[in-house]
Design an enzyme around this catalytic site. Structure first.
Site, PDB file in Angstrom:
ATOM      1  N   HIS A   1      45.928  40.894   6.070  1.00  0.00           N
ATOM      2  CA  HIS A   1      46.707  40.070   5.150  1.00  0.00           C
ATOM      3  C   HIS A   1      48.149  40.575   5.136  1.00  0.00           C
ATOM      4  CE1 HIS A   1      47.747  37.707   1.612  1.00  0.00           C
ATOM      5  NE2 HIS A   1      48.309  38.808   1.112  1.00  0.00           N
TER       6      HIS A   1
ATOM      7  N   GLY B   1      50.420  12.937  26.647  1.00  0.00           N
ATOM      8  CA  GLY B   1      51.218  11.986  25.896  1.00  0.00           C
ATOM      9  C   GLY B   1      51.821  12.579  24.639  1.00  0.00           C
TER      10      GLY B   1
ATOM     11  N   GLY C   1      46.830  11.272  24.514  1.00  0.00           N
ATOM     12  CA  GLY C   1      46.092  12.496  24.797  1.00  0.00           C
ATOM     13  C   GLY C   1      47.021  13.695  24.805  1.00  0.00           C
TER      14      GLY C   1
END
Length: 460
Positions: A438, A184, A181
């Site tokens: 951008h 972890g 998870g």
């Protein structure tokens, strides 16, 4: 006369609720037996992020040659310095919260609070003395702790929880992590970056089992690329401490050995010794039950954060706290859980909001999807961080956003326009028409939104 509110717990729910209530004119007292900031600041979100920042720098240095930079000499981590740096960051932020409480005239009482009746609590202080505090309303915000599961012989040295992992002063040569998870995966990457041989054992069929399955499988590819061993659909039947470290026996009979085992599954709500049973406050499987206004079945007693059912997230606790104190002070606001962001601070990061694809289908929605890979962005290519994608789930009939998931650079930052989109009921077409600068990473969000209706200009 100002309403008196007592909040038990000064974590991200408790202290935010206290400041909110004080700004609204309430007379507020916060009771906390430990440091302000709770698990998130002292043993969770912030210290793990401080450590991950250190290991990220180490990784960047090792990859400097990819950017035309030559680094001469040995590059190695200093875990003691990293831990000291982490502690200093936490200490600064703790002092910052103490300052905010003081400046907002919130009274802070150090000790363990116990509710005597719906308008009174008793605080037992460190010196053994007690103090009774009267209140018009009480908010329980006592958080959670790592669950100690009987099968694992927890000793705080060879078999540890995340609490001990945050204070290791030596880099283990090898580590078994139970659970793929959030905890972890984050700790797995940190110690892997420092040179630890990491094996993660996960019962489900993909990493990050609470996230979108497609995204979890992408995380599995990342772990493999980093040479972290991921054993999926595996269960530890037995764990034992040995002379050299720890041994785990899997359900298929295979054995794993390592210096340390980190148990990264399960947290339990801190609801014991609060006086809840005596008052008849409804609790289910250790968590306090509340209505949509954050009030328990006992009038004027509220609960928020990790002690109630639902995701255990710092920012959610803060939102629930604000909802609770607003209702205590005369509003009638219902807590809205449709657009709660989730984040995993791995490399690359993972984030999500709303429903996963699997959840949307289980709820009976007919969906349409859009996605866009970071590889298609100029900014991501320039940064050298182009693994991952943005994935959007929308209602096929209405085009309204149902959920989104991101794996890639700065995923935990990029998710928030999608949070706003879901909260305010926007469609993929509406949000996809917003102009994005951008070159930026956020263009991936725009392209994925447009792809929901087959209109992404940069996707075949």
């Amino acid at each position: 006369m100002a309403k008196k509110i007592v909040i038990i717990g000064a974590g991200p729910g408790g202290y935010v609720g206290a400041i909110k209530a004080a700004k609204m004119g309430a007379e507020v007292t916060v009771v906390e037996k430990d440091k302000v900031g709770g698990t998130c600041l002292n043993r969770g979100c912030i210290p793990t992020k401080a450590l991950l920042a250190c290991s990220d720098v180490l990784t960047n240095i090792k990859e400097a040659k990819d950017f035309g930079i030559t680094v001469e000499g040995e590059v190695k981590p200093d875990i003691n310095f990293m831990m000291d740096r982490k502690d200093k960051i936490v200490e600064r932020l703790v002092k910052g919260i103490e300052f905010l409480l003081d400046k907002n005239n919130v009274r802070f009482v150090k000790g363990s609070g116990r509710i005597i009746d719906k308008n009174r609590i008793t605080v037992t202080k460190d010196d053994g003395s007690t103090e009774d505090i009267e209140a018009d309303a009480i908010v329980v915000a006592t958080g959670s702790s790592p669950a100690q599961i009987p099968i694992f012989p927890y000793d705080g040295e060879k078999v540890i929880t995340s609490d001990e992992a945050l204070n290791l002063r030596q880099i283990p040569k090898s580590m078994i992590i139970v659970g793929a998870g959030v905890i972890g995966c984050e700790f797995g990457m940190f110690f892997n970056n420092l040179g630890t041989a990491v094996t993660i054992v996960e019962m489900m069929d993909h990493a990050l089992p609470l996230e979108d399955k497609e995204i979890g499988k992408e995380m599995g590819k990342v772990l493999k690329r980093k040479k972290i061993k991921l054993r999926l659909k595996s269960k530890i039947e037995k764990a034992e401490i040995t002379d050299t470290g720890v041994k785990a026996i899997l359900d298929n009979g295979k054995e794993l050995e390592a210096d340390i085992m980190l148990v990264a599954i399960g947290r339990k709500a801190n609801t014991s010794n609060l006086g809840l049973e005596e008052l008849g406050v409804a609790v289910d499987r250790g968590r306090i039950l509340v209505d949509e206004y954050m009030e328990t079945n006992v009038k004027d007693i509220y609960a928020i954060g990790d002690v109630i059912p639902g995701p255990q997230l710092a920012h959610l606790a803060s939102a629930e706290a604000e909802c609770a104190v607003e209702n205590i002070l005369g509003s009638a606001n219902k807590m809205d859980y449709r657009a709660v962001p989730r984040g995993v601070f791995t490399d690359p990061e993972v984030s999500g909001v709303g429903l996963t694809e699997e959840e949307a289908l289980a709820k009976g929605y007919k969906i349409k999807k859009g996605d866009f890979a970071f590889r298609g962005l100029g900014k991501a290519q320039a940064m050298g961080q182009f693994f991952g994608k943005v994935k959007i789930i929308a209602d096929e009939k209405t085009d309204k956003l149902l959920g989104a998931s991101i794996i890639g650079p700065h995923a935990t930052d990029l998710i928030h326009e999608l949070v706003a989109g879901i909260k305010y009921g926007l469609t993929a077409k509406q949000l996809g028409k917003a102009i994005h600068s951008h070159p930026t990473l956020s263009e991936a969000v725009m392209e994925a939104l447009q792809d929901v209706n087959g209109q992404s200009a940069h996707k075949v």
